[in-house]
Scaffold this motif. Sequence first.
Motif, PDB file in Angstrom:
ATOM      1  N   VAL A 157     -59.286  54.130  75.178  1.00 25.16           N
ATOM      2  CA  VAL A 157     -57.888  53.824  74.888  1.00 25.16           C
ATOM      3  C   VAL A 157     -57.007  54.899  75.499  1.00 25.16           C
ATOM      4  CG1 VAL A 157     -56.164  53.460  73.082  1.00 25.16           C
ATOM      5  CG2 VAL A 157     -58.504  52.654  72.744  1.00 25.16           C
ATOM      6  N   GLY A 159     -52.592  55.768  76.682  1.00 27.78           N
ATOM      7  CA  GLY A 159     -51.231  55.375  76.386  1.00 27.78           C
ATOM      8  C   GLY A 159     -50.242  56.461  76.742  1.00 27.78           C
ATOM      9  N   GLY A 191     -53.201  51.233  74.510  1.00 32.93           N
ATOM     10  CA  GLY A 191     -53.944  50.027  74.839  1.00 32.93           C
ATOM     11  C   GLY A 191     -55.287  50.366  75.449  1.00 32.93           C
ATOM     12  N   ASP A 209     -60.771  44.204  72.893  1.00 34.10           N
ATOM     13  CA  ASP A 209     -59.431  44.624  73.305  1.00 34.10           C
ATOM     14  C   ASP A 209     -58.656  45.173  72.111  1.00 34.10           C
ATOM     15  OD1 ASP A 209     -59.864  43.853  75.917  1.00 34.10           O
ATOM     16  OD2 ASP A 209     -59.059  41.828  75.611  1.00 34.10           O
ATOM     17  N   SER A 211     -54.638  47.119  71.146  1.00 32.35           N
ATOM     18  CA  SER A 211     -53.322  47.626  71.538  1.00 32.35           C
ATOM     19  C   SER A 211     -52.590  48.022  70.267  1.00 32.35           C
ATOM     20  CB  SER A 211     -52.522  46.568  72.302  1.00 32.35           C
ATOM     21  OG  SER A 211     -52.264  45.438  71.484  1.00 32.35           O
ATOM     22  N   GLY A 245     -50.602  46.796  65.507  1.00 33.14           N
ATOM     23  CA  GLY A 245     -51.171  46.370  66.772  1.00 33.14           C
ATOM     24  C   GLY A 245     -52.110  45.209  66.609  1.00 33.14           C
TER      25      GLY A 245
END
Length: 269
Positions: A157, A159, A191, A209, A211, A245
């Motif tokens: 991850v 960001g 993300g 996935d 986010s 998220g």
Amino acid sequence: MRRPGHTVIRRWGAALLAAACAGCHGSGPLLHPAHVLLPGKVSFGAGLSGDMIVAGATAPPEAGASAGDPAAAELAAQRKLSEITVSPGVAPWASARVGIEGGNEAGLTYTGRALRLDGRHAFPLGEAALSIGLGASALFAGGPGPGAGPTAEGSDVYGAGIDVPVLLGFRSDADLYAVWFGPRLGLELLGGEVRLPAAGAATGGPLVDASGQHLRLGFVLGVRAGFRHVHVALEATATYHHAAGEIAGAPVVLDQGTVAPGGGLTVTF
């Protein structure tokens, strides 16, 4: 015979190395006073910081939970969101700062989870100072970890974030000590992919996935003491975190409170 000082140095070195390798906590300290450096002055600092959850902690999933249990799935998602946003734990702190004409200062800070570039301006208020800053951070919330396949642990991850610290501070005439306090507001966007724990198992499942957006509102209290070019700084930040998220396509929301103590040694020349 081994000298006692060598043992102490080795222990501190091992602690710093372990923190640098495993540190990933979310709230890097400032560890600088409200007053800015004089133009052309440079400071370097190094230390450690931690982040402890004091409100809203998520419990680990119960053993034997089924894969289709929605409560267990939501709890696992909340814990993972906390790991990549709030990121409780211990981390290194390293910083370099320089004074700029006009009552300004710029700095670059590494905190294990983030690389932060910031600038700030100090307004003199008699013997006190009011500092307003703006920081931009590149975030590294985790790597995929060793191993491969469905049992490998970790996350991948990344960001970016911004934060605005506002500090009011006082210091002695000879800069023997300084005290500062004030709010610090931050926003992060992240993300990538995370590995959720498999239901009823200690190891994780496949990467999914993820986010998120992370809003934090904190209050900073710090103190620094020293002589001439060398100072020791201690700081604590109480922070409210709101994160929201999606993980594996499912929405997840988290509210937590943390206390983050930190300390470091700075050298100015």
